[in-house]
Design a protein around this motif. Structure first.
Motif, short mmCIF file in Angstrom:
data_model
loop_
_atom_site.label_atom_id
_atom_site.label_comp_id
_atom_site.label_asym_id
_atom_site.label_seq_id
_atom_site.Cartn_x
_atom_site.Cartn_y
_atom_site.Cartn_z
N UNK A 1 0.84 -1.20 0.00
CA UNK A 1 0.00 0.00 0.00
C UNK A 1 0.87 1.26 0.00
N UNK A 2 1.93 1.26 0.81
CA UNK A 2 2.84 2.41 0.84
C UNK A 2 3.55 2.57 -0.51
N UNK A 3 3.92 1.45 -1.10
CA UNK A 3 4.57 1.50 -2.42
C UNK A 3 3.61 2.02 -3.47
N UNK A 4 2.35 1.57 -3.41
CA UNK A 4 1.35 1.97 -4.41
C UNK A 4 1.04 3.46 -4.37
N UNK A 5 1.24 4.10 -3.20
CA UNK A 5 0.98 5.55 -3.12
C UNK A 5 2.25 6.35 -3.41
N UNK A 6 3.29 5.63 -3.89
CA UNK A 6 4.48 6.32 -4.38
C UNK A 6 5.66 6.39 -3.42
N UNK B 1 5.99 11.77 5.19
CA UNK B 1 6.16 10.38 5.62
C UNK B 1 4.78 9.77 5.87
N UNK B 2 4.47 8.71 5.14
CA UNK B 2 3.21 7.98 5.35
C UNK B 2 3.47 6.85 6.35
N UNK B 3 2.49 6.60 7.21
CA UNK B 3 2.67 5.63 8.29
C UNK B 3 1.55 4.59 8.29
N UNK B 4 1.96 3.32 8.48
CA UNK B 4 0.99 2.22 8.61
C UNK B 4 1.31 1.44 9.88
N UNK B 5 0.29 1.15 10.66
CA UNK B 5 0.45 0.36 11.89
C UNK B 5 -0.08 -1.05 11.74
N UNK C 1 -5.75 10.16 11.38
CA UNK C 1 -6.10 8.81 11.79
C UNK C 1 -5.13 7.80 11.16
N UNK C 2 -4.95 6.68 11.83
CA UNK C 2 -3.88 5.75 11.47
C UNK C 2 -4.34 4.62 10.56
N UNK D 1 -6.06 8.35 7.26
CA UNK D 1 -5.35 9.57 6.91
C UNK D 1 -3.85 9.56 7.04
N UNK D 2 -3.26 8.59 7.76
CA UNK D 2 -1.81 8.60 7.93
C UNK D 2 -1.08 8.15 6.66
N UNK D 3 -1.84 7.62 5.68
CA UNK D 3 -1.19 7.22 4.44
C UNK D 3 -1.85 7.83 3.20
#
Length: 339
Positions: free
Chosen positions: A176-181, A272-276, A289-290, A333-335
């Protein structure tokens, strides 16, 4: 009436009937008249009579109690697991004794001694971060007490277990992080001795490899708590390591990282995008929001308890079962930036 616990003999003495009559009346035996049943139950209620659980367990060779060992009750994930456990146990007329290891191996060993001493019918365990010697868990098997692992398991240990596919969930979170660039994605990892930590790191690395991105050890940090995340972020910033994404092994770690990044003026998710991981209660109230992997803690608790009760009630041995639950990514929203 003497002080202390009320017994069947106390009720019998008050009503001038035999103890066996009281016992059968409490069990709604058909040979006892309705008037006697009513009198016995009313007096039992008035005197706060409670059956002697120890005596009953000796008589029927079952305590109708299960033990649960959790690493930390402060985690929303584990509290939701407990809710699932208690709901299933309650429906089956089982009591639950909950012990907390507080992520300490010695405390975990003491918990097991306590549960075995209380003659529980079965035990649910999620091992602590510090557990590396498993001899105390072998004692459960040697005592012929049914054992089910949930979430954190031991490789090669023969027991029923309930897990999620940590590798796949982490792969999808990183993708998901890769897909958003994002191209410089850090991983705040869990303990190397826990399979969940290993599998989540492997899922992260595989997603990078499949996207043609380099797997860089300098982007992996041993950080699995709020405080460790804060220190790891400071280390990243002080060293000049460039990151534009972060996948954390759990939500508290992700939140610790987010807050520290924000204090340093770094925008989330723009910079910086964050995923938990776990999708706990706090994930929906952070700002932003995370984004997080939903581990379905309640479902894990229910399935683990069902497995344990099945093993308790079975009169025959059968092969160990592994239940793998699906986990899904909740995007917030964190990503994904919403102006």
């Amino acid at each position: 009436m003497k002080k202390g616990f009320t017994t069947i003999k106390d009720i019998a003495r008050e009503l001038k009937v035999s103890p066996s009559t009281v016992s059968r009346a409490l069990k709604n035996h058909p040979d006892i008249s309705e008037d006697t049943k009513r009198a016995v139950n009313e007096l039992a209620e008035k005197l706060n009579y409670q059956p002697n659980a120890v005596a009953l367990s000796l008589k029927r060779q079952r305590s109708n109690t299960i033990g649960v060992i959790i690493p930390e009750i402060v985690h929303y994930f584990f509290s939701s697991v407990i809710s699932g456990i208690e709901d299933v146990a309650y429906e089956a007329s089982f009591n639950v004794i909950i012990c907390q290891s507080n992520e300490m191996a010695d405390r975990e060993k003491a918990n097991i001694k306590t549960l075995l001493a209380n003659q529980v019918d079965g035990i649910l365990v999620s091992v602590s971060k510090a557990t590396k010697d498993f001899s105390h868990l072998e004692k459960i098997k040697n005592s012929e007490v049914p054992l089910v692992f949930y979430d954190r398991i031991i490789p090669g240990f023969k027991a029923d277990q309930v897990i999620i596919d940590d590798f796949d969930a982490s792969y999808r979170a990183t993708k998901h992080l890769i897909d958003i660039g994002k191209k410089r994605i850090a991983h705040f990892a869990g303990p190397k001795n826990l399979l969940i930590g290993q599998h989540r790191k492997q899922g992260y690395q595989k997603a990078l490899e499949d996207a043609g991105l380099p797997v860089e050890e300098e982007l992996v940090f041993d950080a699995d708590s709020f405080e460790k995340a804060r220190l790891a972020v400071l280390k990243v910033l002080e060293s000049g390591i460039a990151i534009d994404g972060l996948f954390a092994v759990n939500d508290l770690t992700a939140i610790g990282a987010m807050q520290t990044l924000q204090k340093k003026g770094i925008k989330i998710p723009q910079e910086v995008a964050v995923v938990g991981f776990s999708d706990g209660r706090f994930s929906g109230i952070t700002d932003p929001t995370l984004t997080s992997v939903d581990q379905h803690g309640y479902e894990m608790g229910t399935v683990a308890t069902q497995l344990l009760l099945k093993r308790i009630h079975s009169k025959e041995d059968y092969p160990c079962e592994t239940k793998v639950l699906n986990a899904n990514l909740i995007i917030r929203g964190s990503s994904v930036f919403s102006p």
